[in-house]
Scaffold this active site. Structure first.
Site, PDB file in Angstrom:
ATOM      1  N   GLY A  78     -24.744 -26.533  -9.532  1.00 44.75           N
ATOM      2  CA  GLY A  78     -23.664 -26.562  -8.546  1.00 44.75           C
ATOM      3  C   GLY A  78     -23.282 -27.978  -8.178  1.00 44.75           C
ATOM      4  O   GLY A  78     -24.033 -28.929  -8.440  1.00 44.75           O
ATOM      5  N   TYR A 141     -16.611 -25.763  -1.217  1.00 44.14           N
ATOM      6  CA  TYR A 141     -18.030 -25.423  -1.405  1.00 44.14           C
ATOM      7  C   TYR A 141     -18.380 -24.130  -0.646  1.00 44.14           C
ATOM      8  O   TYR A 141     -19.028 -23.228  -1.188  1.00 44.14           O
ATOM      9  CB  TYR A 141     -18.854 -26.598  -0.907  1.00 44.14           C
ATOM     10  CG  TYR A 141     -20.344 -26.499  -1.130  1.00 44.14           C
ATOM     11  CD1 TYR A 141     -20.896 -26.694  -2.395  1.00 44.14           C
ATOM     12  CD2 TYR A 141     -21.213 -26.254  -0.067  1.00 44.14           C
ATOM     13  CE1 TYR A 141     -22.271 -26.640  -2.593  1.00 44.14           C
ATOM     14  CE2 TYR A 141     -22.584 -26.203  -0.254  1.00 44.14           C
ATOM     15  CZ  TYR A 141     -23.108 -26.394  -1.520  1.00 44.14           C
ATOM     16  OH  TYR A 141     -24.474 -26.342  -1.709  1.00 44.14           O
ATOM     17  N   LYS A 145     -19.803 -20.662  -2.180  1.00 40.24           N
ATOM     18  CA  LYS A 145     -21.142 -20.161  -1.847  1.00 40.24           C
ATOM     19  C   LYS A 145     -21.083 -18.804  -1.148  1.00 40.24           C
ATOM     20  O   LYS A 145     -22.007 -17.995  -1.268  1.00 40.24           O
ATOM     21  CB  LYS A 145     -21.886 -21.187  -0.978  1.00 40.24           C
ATOM     22  CG  LYS A 145     -22.201 -22.485  -1.732  1.00 40.24           C
ATOM     23  CD  LYS A 145     -23.071 -22.253  -2.948  1.00 40.24           C
ATOM     24  CE  LYS A 145     -23.476 -23.524  -3.656  1.00 40.24           C
ATOM     25  NZ  LYS A 145     -24.295 -23.284  -4.850  1.00 40.24           N
ATOM     26  N   ARG A 185     -24.686 -39.538   9.845  1.00 39.87           N
ATOM     27  CA  ARG A 185     -24.209 -38.811  11.027  1.00 39.87           C
ATOM     28  C   ARG A 185     -24.404 -37.296  10.831  1.00 39.87           C
ATOM     29  O   ARG A 185     -24.892 -36.591  11.710  1.00 39.87           O
ATOM     30  CB  ARG A 185     -22.736 -39.170  11.251  1.00 39.87           C
ATOM     31  CG  ARG A 185     -22.175 -38.553  12.460  1.00 39.87           C
ATOM     32  CD  ARG A 185     -20.973 -39.348  13.002  1.00 39.87           C
ATOM     33  NE  ARG A 185     -20.218 -38.442  13.816  1.00 39.87           N
ATOM     34  CZ  ARG A 185     -18.992 -38.042  13.541  1.00 39.87           C
ATOM     35  NH1 ARG A 185     -18.341 -38.526  12.514  1.00 39.87           N
ATOM     36  NH2 ARG A 185     -18.395 -37.173  14.314  1.00 39.87           N
TER      37      ARG A 185
HETATM   38  N1  LIG Z   1     -29.645 -30.138  -1.806  1.00 42.44           N
HETATM   39  C1  LIG Z   1     -29.208 -29.385  -0.833  1.00 42.44           C
HETATM   40  O1  LIG Z   1     -29.248 -29.799   0.353  1.00 42.44           O
HETATM   41  C2  LIG Z   1     -28.665 -28.005  -1.112  1.00 42.44           C
HETATM   42  C3  LIG Z   1     -28.454 -27.179  -0.006  1.00 42.44           C
HETATM   43  C4  LIG Z   1     -27.955 -25.900  -0.224  1.00 42.44           C
HETATM   44  C5  LIG Z   1     -27.704 -25.462  -1.500  1.00 42.44           C
HETATM   45  N2  LIG Z   1     -27.908 -26.269  -2.561  1.00 42.44           N
HETATM   46  C6  LIG Z   1     -27.586 -25.751  -3.892  1.00 42.44           C
HETATM   47  O2  LIG Z   1     -28.692 -25.837  -4.753  1.00 42.44           O
HETATM   48  C7  LIG Z   1     -28.253 -26.031  -6.103  1.00 42.44           C
HETATM   49  C8  LIG Z   1     -28.953 -27.242  -6.693  1.00 42.44           C
HETATM   50  O3  LIG Z   1     -28.654 -28.358  -5.872  1.00 42.44           O
HETATM   51  P1  LIG Z   1     -29.432 -29.743  -5.933  1.00 42.44           P
HETATM   52  O4  LIG Z   1     -29.547 -30.220  -4.552  1.00 42.44           O
HETATM   53  O5  LIG Z   1     -30.630 -29.622  -6.788  1.00 42.44           O
HETATM   54  O6  LIG Z   1     -28.290 -30.618  -6.628  1.00 42.44           O
HETATM   55  P2  LIG Z   1     -28.361 -31.792  -7.663  1.00 42.44           P
HETATM   56  O7  LIG Z   1     -29.633 -32.547  -7.555  1.00 42.44           O
HETATM   57  O8  LIG Z   1     -27.046 -32.492  -7.521  1.00 42.44           O
HETATM   58  O9  LIG Z   1     -28.383 -30.995  -9.072  1.00 42.44           O
HETATM   59  C9  LIG Z   1     -27.282 -30.230  -9.479  1.00 42.44           C
HETATM   60  C10 LIG Z   1     -27.600 -29.594 -10.804  1.00 42.44           C
HETATM   61  O10 LIG Z   1     -26.460 -28.824 -11.226  1.00 42.44           O
HETATM   62  C11 LIG Z   1     -26.061 -29.243 -12.527  1.00 42.44           C
HETATM   63  N3  LIG Z   1     -24.621 -29.128 -12.727  1.00 42.44           N
HETATM   64  C12 LIG Z   1     -23.650 -29.576 -11.907  1.00 42.44           C
HETATM   65  N4  LIG Z   1     -22.445 -29.301 -12.426  1.00 42.44           N
HETATM   66  C13 LIG Z   1     -22.666 -28.652 -13.606  1.00 42.44           C
HETATM   67  C14 LIG Z   1     -21.817 -28.115 -14.609  1.00 42.44           C
HETATM   68  N5  LIG Z   1     -20.491 -28.191 -14.522  1.00 42.44           N
HETATM   69  N6  LIG Z   1     -22.385 -27.515 -15.684  1.00 42.44           N
HETATM   70  C15 LIG Z   1     -23.724 -27.459 -15.809  1.00 42.44           C
HETATM   71  N7  LIG Z   1     -24.588 -27.955 -14.888  1.00 42.44           N
HETATM   72  C16 LIG Z   1     -24.056 -28.535 -13.803  1.00 42.44           C
HETATM   73  C17 LIG Z   1     -26.490 -30.711 -12.585  1.00 42.44           C
HETATM   74  O11 LIG Z   1     -26.551 -31.131 -13.936  1.00 42.44           O
HETATM   75  P3  LIG Z   1     -26.364 -32.713 -14.305  1.00 42.44           P
HETATM   76  O12 LIG Z   1     -27.686 -33.367 -14.060  1.00 42.44           O
HETATM   77  O13 LIG Z   1     -25.954 -32.673 -15.732  1.00 42.44           O
HETATM   78  O14 LIG Z   1     -25.276 -33.233 -13.416  1.00 42.44           O
HETATM   79  C18 LIG Z   1     -27.851 -30.636 -11.911  1.00 42.44           C
HETATM   80  O15 LIG Z   1     -28.818 -30.136 -12.797  1.00 42.44           O
HETATM   81  C19 LIG Z   1     -26.730 -26.180  -6.043  1.00 42.44           C
HETATM   82  O16 LIG Z   1     -26.124 -24.953  -6.372  1.00 42.44           O
HETATM   83  C20 LIG Z   1     -26.478 -26.525  -4.590  1.00 42.44           C
HETATM   84  O17 LIG Z   1     -25.200 -26.131  -4.159  1.00 42.44           O
HETATM   85  C21 LIG Z   1     -28.396 -27.538  -2.404  1.00 42.44           C
END
Ligand SMILES: NC(=O)c1ccc[n+]([C@@H]2O[C@H](COP(=O)([O-])OP(=O)(O)OC[C@H]3O[C@@H](n4cnc5c(N)ncnc54)[C@H](OP(=O)(O)O)[C@@H]3O)[C@@H](O)[C@H]2O)c1
Length: 235
Positions: A78, A141, A145, A185
């Protein structure tokens, strides 16, 4: 525990990587999707771009050849592209929906046939607490979601009779690249409305996925499991 063929999208870093490692440590055959970088050490990687159905199809074919049909699917990949709504162009809106919601649709669709045939499956969609309470600057977003919830609940009805569960995990602020991109912030604001008062770790989210993916989650479907330190309580 029955070892399963597991696919985690976006499993090369962040939450996806922690989920993949936890399920691998449990003895499952785990594959992760990745794009430009090499796959993480010790995990079977397949290249996949969530926007591209052919790329998704090819990734599944590779996983099937190596590990057998996907039995546990974690649709985690995502992005965010935060900005005030009036500045948000149609591509800014649709790209986020296309990756976060469209990508989940594409991978579930590709996985569903073999799960139906096997009469068993686990689908876990990575949402966010933003699905429930929204956030300024995150119209794209938040829409993506929240859309995952409609997808999960409809599929819970449709696939439930085949013993396939479909659930959402809804993290609050988690310490990853995406989580660290929020402004100081916003971080302070989030801490104030989080009863536990601090961000979570990727391992916290992985534990929730483990629960839903294993026998422990067998009677849970169409549900949202928040991993948010209480952020969005009651949402
Ligand atoms: N971190 C938070 O605070 C948080 C909170 C709520 C929900 N989430 C959700 O949890 C999930 C993982 O988030 P994260 O925090 O681990 O984010 P992250 O560290 O930015 O990792 C995102 C992952 O998604 C992959 N990705 C993004 N766009 C893509 C595409 N078009 N095709 C294939 N792969 C793609 C990225 O691959 P690359 O490495 O190739 O870019 C990476 O593996 C997401 O769905 C996010 O919305 C995160």
């Amino acid at each position: 525990m029955t070892p399963r063929s597991v696919l985690v999208t976006g499993g090369n870093r962040g939450i996806g990587l922690a989920v993949a490692r936890a399920l691998r440590d449990d003895g499952h055959r785990v594959a992760v999707t990745h794009r430009d970088d090499a796959p993480p050490d010790g995990l079977f990687g397949v290249r996949a771009e969530m926007r591209d159905p052919d790329s998704v199809d090819a990734a599944f074919t590779e996983v099937e050849a190596a590990h057998g049909p996907v039995e546990v699917l974690v649709a985690n990949a995502g992005i965010t592209r935060d900005m005030p709504f009036l500045r948000m162009t149609e591509p800014d809106f649709l790209d986020v929906v296309d990756i976060n919601l469209g990508g989940a649709y594409r991978v579930v669709r590709r996985a569903a046939r073999s799960m139906i045939r096997a009469r068993w499956g686990r689908v876990i969609l990575m949402s966010s607490m933003v699905y429930a309470y929204g956030a300024a600057g995150q119209a794209n977003y938040g829409a993506s979601k929240a859309g995952l919830l409609g997808l999960a609940r409809s599929l819970a009805w449709e696939l439930g009779p085949r013993d396939i569960t479909v659930n959402l995990v809804a993290p609050g602020l988690i310490d990853t690249e995406m989580g660290r991109a929020v402004t100081d912030r916003r971080r302070t604001e989030l801490a104030r409305v989080t009863p536990l008062g601090h961000p979570g770790t990727t391992e916290d989210v992985a534990e929730a996925v483990r629960y839903l993916a294993g026998e422990s989650g067998r009677y849970v479907t169409g549900a949202v499991l928040p991993v948010s330190g209480g952020l969005g309580l009651g949402g």
